[in-house]
Design a protein around this motif. Structure first.
Motif, PDB file in Angstrom:
ATOM      1  N   GLU A 197      53.640  86.842  -2.043  1.00  0.00           N
ATOM      2  CA  GLU A 197      53.361  87.968  -1.156  1.00  0.00           C
ATOM      3  C   GLU A 197      53.606  89.293  -1.878  1.00  0.00           C
ATOM      4  O   GLU A 197      52.798  90.224  -1.791  1.00  0.00           O
ATOM      5  CB  GLU A 197      54.237  87.892   0.091  1.00  0.00           C
ATOM      6  N   ARG A 198      54.717  89.372  -2.595  1.00  0.00           N
ATOM      7  CA  ARG A 198      55.042  90.609  -3.321  1.00  0.00           C
ATOM      8  C   ARG A 198      53.944  90.962  -4.318  1.00  0.00           C
ATOM      9  O   ARG A 198      53.529  92.122  -4.431  1.00  0.00           O
ATOM     10  CB  ARG A 198      56.381  90.443  -4.046  1.00  0.00           C
ATOM     11  N   MET A 199      53.451  89.950  -5.021  1.00  0.00           N
ATOM     12  CA  MET A 199      52.394  90.186  -6.007  1.00  0.00           C
ATOM     13  C   MET A 199      51.099  90.614  -5.323  1.00  0.00           C
ATOM     14  O   MET A 199      50.372  91.474  -5.838  1.00  0.00           O
ATOM     15  CB  MET A 199      52.177  88.914  -6.835  1.00  0.00           C
TER      16      MET A 199
ATOM     17  N   PRO B  54      54.785  93.605   5.502  1.00  0.00           N
ATOM     18  CA  PRO B  54      55.140  92.292   4.967  1.00  0.00           C
ATOM     19  C   PRO B  54      55.382  91.296   6.094  1.00  0.00           C
ATOM     20  O   PRO B  54      55.542  91.684   7.254  1.00  0.00           O
ATOM     21  CB  PRO B  54      56.422  92.571   4.177  1.00  0.00           C
ATOM     22  N   HIS B  55      55.441  90.017   5.744  1.00  0.00           N
ATOM     23  CA  HIS B  55      55.549  88.975   6.770  1.00  0.00           C
ATOM     24  C   HIS B  55      56.759  89.150   7.666  1.00  0.00           C
ATOM     25  O   HIS B  55      56.711  88.844   8.852  1.00  0.00           O
ATOM     26  CB  HIS B  55      55.597  87.588   6.104  1.00  0.00           C
ATOM     27  N   SER B  56      57.861  89.670   7.096  1.00  0.00           N
ATOM     28  CA  SER B  56      59.103  89.807   7.863  1.00  0.00           C
ATOM     29  C   SER B  56      59.005  90.843   8.967  1.00  0.00           C
ATOM     30  O   SER B  56      59.819  90.858   9.896  1.00  0.00           O
ATOM     31  CB  SER B  56      60.257  90.179   6.925  1.00  0.00           C
ATOM     32  N   GLN B  57      57.999  91.713   8.902  1.00  0.00           N
ATOM     33  CA  GLN B  57      57.796  92.757   9.900  1.00  0.00           C
ATOM     34  C   GLN B  57      56.486  92.562  10.661  1.00  0.00           C
ATOM     35  O   GLN B  57      56.052  93.441  11.397  1.00  0.00           O
ATOM     36  CB  GLN B  57      57.778  94.140   9.220  1.00  0.00           C
ATOM     37  N   GLY B  58      55.869  91.398  10.498  1.00  0.00           N
ATOM     38  CA  GLY B  58      54.535  91.200  11.023  1.00  0.00           C
ATOM     39  C   GLY B  58      54.458  90.328  12.257  1.00  0.00           C
ATOM     40  O   GLY B  58      55.465  89.985  12.884  1.00  0.00           O
TER      41      GLY B  58
END
Length: 233
Positions: A34-36, A207-211
């Protein structure tokens, strides 16, 4: 027609899920992937976002990232001409304020019902995933019930007014992605009165953690363009 739309979205989401569960990929490996993907999105050539019919929804040049310190020093604004986005280090959310909006910010102790129209672009699959900022959803936008409690803004999707918009219909959750709430700390939420005014509009990388729930479960980031408008009583 709506059933067809939901079927298409379900197929897209299933495809995303399958991509995210390759082999026995660890959570750390998923986060690195995800970061990439976000890094490549930030460095990419101009983004041209199209709908399934091929119409251009967004034509955007390369992103320039600024710090929170720069953002606050500039009166909590981003330079749209330079395509600036501020990175919030604690959440990993990138935000551009396209328009600050009309009216006022949501005050402490205040609650508002807000109409949101948006595009959701899956950065990992490089595709438009869901959207309600299209003719099909004109009469059923996503509606947020928002409250500011002692400086902390919370929100949930309202389903009593119109049965829920695209976000609720696709993800079947009243939980508003945390990334959607962050801009409400900085924009004004009112109603357009004159023709030269514009309601609040932002672009965010989430990002996924905020999605939303599928992004959280399958570890992928999304790009959104969202407008916020106070709903009439």
């Amino acid at each position: 027609m709506k059933n067809i739309f939901l079927l298409v979205m379900t197929v897209l989401l299933c495809g995303t899920t399958l991509m995210s569960c390759k082999d026995d990929e660890t959570y750390a490996e998923q986060k690195e992937r995800e970061r990439m993907a976000v890094a490549m999105f930030l460095a990419r050539d101009p983004l041209v976002l199209r709908n399934p019919q091929g119409d251009v929804l967004l034509d955007m040049k390369q992103i320039k990232v600024i710090s929170e310190a720069e953002f606050y020093a500039n009166d909590s604004t981003t330079n749209v001409d330079e395509n600036e986005y501020v990175l919030f280090g604690s959440t990993g959310v990138y935000m551009q304020i396209v328009r600050k909006g009309v009216g006022e910010r949501i005050k402490e102790g205040e609650s508002k019902r807000i109409i949101c129209r948006y595009y959701e672009y899956n950065i990992m699959s490089d595709s438009l995933q869901t959207a309600n900022n299209v003719l099909y959803w004109t009469t059923t936008p996503d509606i947020l019930d928002v409250s500011n409690n002692s400086g902390t803004i919370t929100a949930s999707f309202n389903t009593s007014v119109n049965g829920g918009g695209a976000m609720y219909q696709v993800y079947k959750s009243v939980a508003v992605p945390s990334g959607w709430i962050i801009p409400l700390n900085y924009v004004k939420v009112g109603r357009q009165i004159t023709g030269d005014e514009g309601i609040a509009k932002v672009r965010i990388i989430v990002p996924h953690s905020q999605g939303q729930s599928d992004a959280t479960n399958n570890v992928y980031p999304c790009f959104y363009e969202i407008t916020y408008q106070e709903m009439r009583d």
